[in-house]
Structure formats: C-alpha cells, structure tokens
Design an enzyme around this catalytic site. Structure first.
Site, short mmCIF file in Angstrom:
data_model
loop_
_atom_site.label_atom_id
_atom_site.label_comp_id
_atom_site.label_asym_id
_atom_site.label_seq_id
_atom_site.Cartn_x
_atom_site.Cartn_y
_atom_site.Cartn_z
N GLY A 251 0.83 -1.20 0.00
CA GLY A 251 0.00 0.00 0.00
C GLY A 251 0.86 1.24 0.00
O GLY A 251 2.10 1.16 0.03
N HIS A 296 6.79 4.56 16.31
CA HIS A 296 6.41 3.19 16.00
C HIS A 296 6.65 2.28 17.20
O HIS A 296 5.81 1.43 17.53
CB HIS A 296 7.19 2.69 14.78
CG HIS A 296 6.56 3.05 13.47
ND1 HIS A 296 5.43 2.45 12.99
CD2 HIS A 296 6.93 3.98 12.53
CE1 HIS A 296 5.11 2.97 11.82
NE2 HIS A 296 6.01 3.90 11.51
#
Length: 447
Positions: A251, A296
């Site tokens: 993606g 993250h």
C-alpha cells in the site's frame, strides 16, 4: 474408551474392516450418517472401511453399508453407521468431565477432501471426518440439537487450527466435503424415567464438555493424519517446503497497512505463549527518522519482540526458523522497501540485490512460523526524475512480483481500507486502523 458392563465399549472385528461402538443400552440419536441419520433410537454406532474399489460408479453407498451392518448383527434400525476410507485403528477417543458424568467423542479423521463452508460444489473426493459423541445423561431433543451444533463448531475449530486449505477455493478449510456427526444420549428408563437435561449450550458444563471432547478428538486425529501423510503442519496450498505462512501487505504511505499487519500478526499469536517478533528494517539516518522510529516503538509497546535488521533480513529469518517454535509465534517484517533502500545505499549492484531477493525468497519458503511482510507500493505515481529513483522503483516492483508469487495471501491497503487480493475473489476487509471498527474482524477472518 473406558467401559463397564452396561456402558459403551469399542471393538474392531473383521480384521479392521469395521469399528463398532456398542452403547450397552438404547440411546436417543440425532445427526447425519450414511445409515441411521436423523432422529432415532440406536444401540450401536459403526464405522465401515471402504475404498474406491468398493464404491464403484453405480454402487449405492447406503445399501453397501446396510448389508454389512445386517451381516454383523447390527440391525439397520438400531445402528447409526459411518463410511470412511480412514484406517480404523487410527480412530481417536477423547473424554471430558461435566457435572452429569463423562462426555466421550470417538472420531476418525481424514483430510484429503478438505473444503470450506460455502465452496462451490465439487465432485466427491476421498477424505472425511466422522464423529460420534456419547452424552452421560438423557437430554431433550432441543438439548441434543444444541450439542450437535457445538460438536460441529468444535470440529471446525480443530480443522482451522490444523491449517488445511480448501481443495476448491484455497481458503482455510472448515471440514471436509462428507463430514458426519451423531450425538447420542441414554434413553430414559421405562421403569423410572430420569429427567431429561433441557439445555446443553456453552453456558452449561455439559455443553462445555462436548466442545472439549470433540475438539480434542478431531485435533489429535488431524495431527495424526498430517503426520502420516507427511504434510507440513500447518500445510500450505502452494506446496512450500516450510511450515509457515507468508502474507504480503502492500500500500501507499499512511494507507493503514502497518496497522492491519500488526493486528493480523497479533491474531495469529493470540494462543501462543511466545510473543511475535518484529523485524524492523529502518535506520535512523537523521532526527526525523529517529522520531518516526520512536513513535512506531511506542505504538507497538511490549506486544512484540523487536529486532533491528536493516540488511541481513534473509539470515535473520533463517535463524528464527532454525530455533524452536517456542521462541516466537509469528514474524512481522516492516518494511521491505526500506530494506531495498538500505541495499541501494550500501552500493550493491542490481545483480547483488537480486541475489539478496533470491535469498529472502528461499528463507520465506523454509520459514517454520508465519511471516507477514509490509511493503510500500511505489509504482503508482509519476516516473521518478532521477535515475536512482527509477532504479529503486524497478527493484521494488520486481521484489513485489517475486513475493506475490510465493505468498499464500496478498492484501492491498489504500485510503485506510484493506482489500484482499489473493486468494480470490477480491474482498474488502474494511478499515485497517485502530478505531475503524473492523481491523480485528479482518485479521481474524484472514487468520
């Protein structure tokens, strides 16, 4: 199976051609079997071994079984009978206790005809699961139907955990094309009818025992069948040498692919004691990248065991496969395009990078645990102005084609939503990011 003078006993006469479960008294029966299906009273349950030579075109399978039941003294009306090609000495017995006594499940498990509920109709193949469930107490018809549904659900759970794929759709199999189940409960005595149990659902000890006994029997039977067939556990429809599962998720930037990947890996790992492993390929070249990496890491928390692998990704995957399964439950690689970028920045030529891609594919084919790969689709925009950008785009595109060919599942994230591209048909799984309301559902269905 434990036995008593008046209780159920198992015997296998006729040189292994039949398996008889003698119930010792009349039992109410509900289920579907080749002979004696529906709702009736029986005293015995049979498994009859048959081969393709026995059931040639034109042979009525029900009459074939009826003749053998009658010859064995069963009496067609007093016997429920299964038909199987599974070796009968491979039958499995599992017991579970409840407040009313012991629930027993007897199963023969063959998976050569693995299918998923909803698959297109297909010609019959050899391979079936046959289960008889013996309850310890009289039950109402409603309660017996509840236990029949629970037994079917428990059988499905065990088959899903075995990892078999449908021979038609390649989706995860929920059973076979000819599964048969029967539930049996002692008939009340005419002299003093015992009270029939009115409920047997998940909130009762009887229903819980049915689920445990059936799931345990089918799970053991499936593992035995896979071991004898020399099929990896869980098997993979592409015939890979390893025992893992490869999932490719692509993606654009901020498309939701990483959120979906994390939810998918956590779903894979929910019943495994070891945490999943996060293989991070990013390198902190500047403050912006350091901040991105820190965000993250904070988002992941302690749900993953993290390793930084900017260059030696194939080697680390091989090292994980070489260790015991207890070290990790699954692997998440995020992301592949950063890995390619690192190889480019190390001044590797195209041939050397292609060799690293070959090594990665070999490591994935030999993986002993599920591996989920996240990557950026960089080929949808304008042609890069600089030669290095064009080279990076082409290398990433070739990598994606290679991995797509060996992955058992391929997903594409766009605008915060996820599409499953393979196996087909293409299906929308809904929002990928936490709070979207369907990321867990999508991950669970994919798992």
């Amino acid at each position: 199976m434990s036995s008593s003078p008046d209780g159920p006993t198992l015997r296998a006469p006729l040189g292994g051609a039949a398996l008889h479960l003698d119930l010792g008294a009349e039992h109410d029966a509900v289920g579907w079997t080749v002979l004696g299906g529906g709702r009736r009273t029986v005293r015995r349950v049979d498994w009859w071994l048959a081969t393709s030579d026995d059931l040639l075109p034109g042979v009525d399978a029900r009459e074939w079984v009826r003749e053998r039941v009658t010859a064995a003294g069963g009496g067609g009306g007093a016997t429920a009978a299964f038909l199987t090609s599974r070796r009968l000495d491979a039958h499995v017995v599992e017991s579970a206790e409840c407040e009313h006594g012991t629930v027993r499940a007897v199963a023969t498990v063959g998976l050569g005809n693995a299918l998923t509920a909803g698959d297109d109709a297909t010609p019959h193949r050899v391979g079936t699961i046959n289960v008889a469930v013996v309850l310890p107490c009289p039950c109402t018809e409603e309660a017996m139907l509840e236990t029949l549904g629970l037994a079917s659900e428990a059988k499905c759970i065990a088959v899903l955990d075995a990892g078999m794929r449908s021979v038609v759709s390649a989706r995860r199999a929920t059973g076979t094309g000819t599964d048969a189940l029967v539930v049996l409960a002692p008939a009340p005595s005419p002299e003093g009818p015992e009270e029939r149990q009115p409920y047997a659902g998940k909130h009762t000890t009887l229903g819980a025992a049915v689920g445990r006994a059936v799931e345990g029997a089918v799970r053991r039977g499936a593992r035995d069948w896979l071991r004898e067939a020399d099929v990896p556990f869980p098997p993979d429809p592409a015939g890979r040498r390893g025992r893992g599962r490869v999932v490719l998720i692509g993606g654009g930037v901020r498309s939701g692919k990483s959120a979906f990947a994390e939810s998918l890996v956590l779903a894979m790992s929910c019943r495994h004691p070891a945490p999943p492993t996060y293989l991070a390929t990013a390198q902190a070249w500047d403050d912006e990248m350091r901040d991105r990496i820190a965000r993250h890491q904070a988002d992941r928390g302690e749900r993953f065991s993290t390793l930084e692998v900017p260059m030696d990704l194939p080697e680390e995957l091989r090292a994980i496969s070489g260790r015991e399964r207890g070290d990790t439950s699954a692997v998440l690689v995020d992301c592949l395009t950063l890995w390619v970028s690192n190889l480019l920045c190390a001044d590797l030529g195209d041939a050397a990078i292609d060799a690293r891609v070959d090594a990665l594919c070999e490591a994935l084919e030999a993986a002993s645990v599920p591996v989920v790969l996240v990557t950026n689709e960089v080929g949808l925009g304008i042609v890069p102005e600089h030669r290095l950008g064009r080279r990076f785009r082409d290398l990433a595109g070739r990598l994606h084609q290679r991995l797509s060919g060996l992955a058992s599942e391929v997903y594409f994230a766009a605008l915060g939503n996820v599409l499953r591209l393979h196996p087909g048909p293409v299906e929308a799984l809904g929002p990928a990011r936490p709070g979207g309301g369907r990321e867990v559902r999508g991950a669970a269905e994919a798992e």
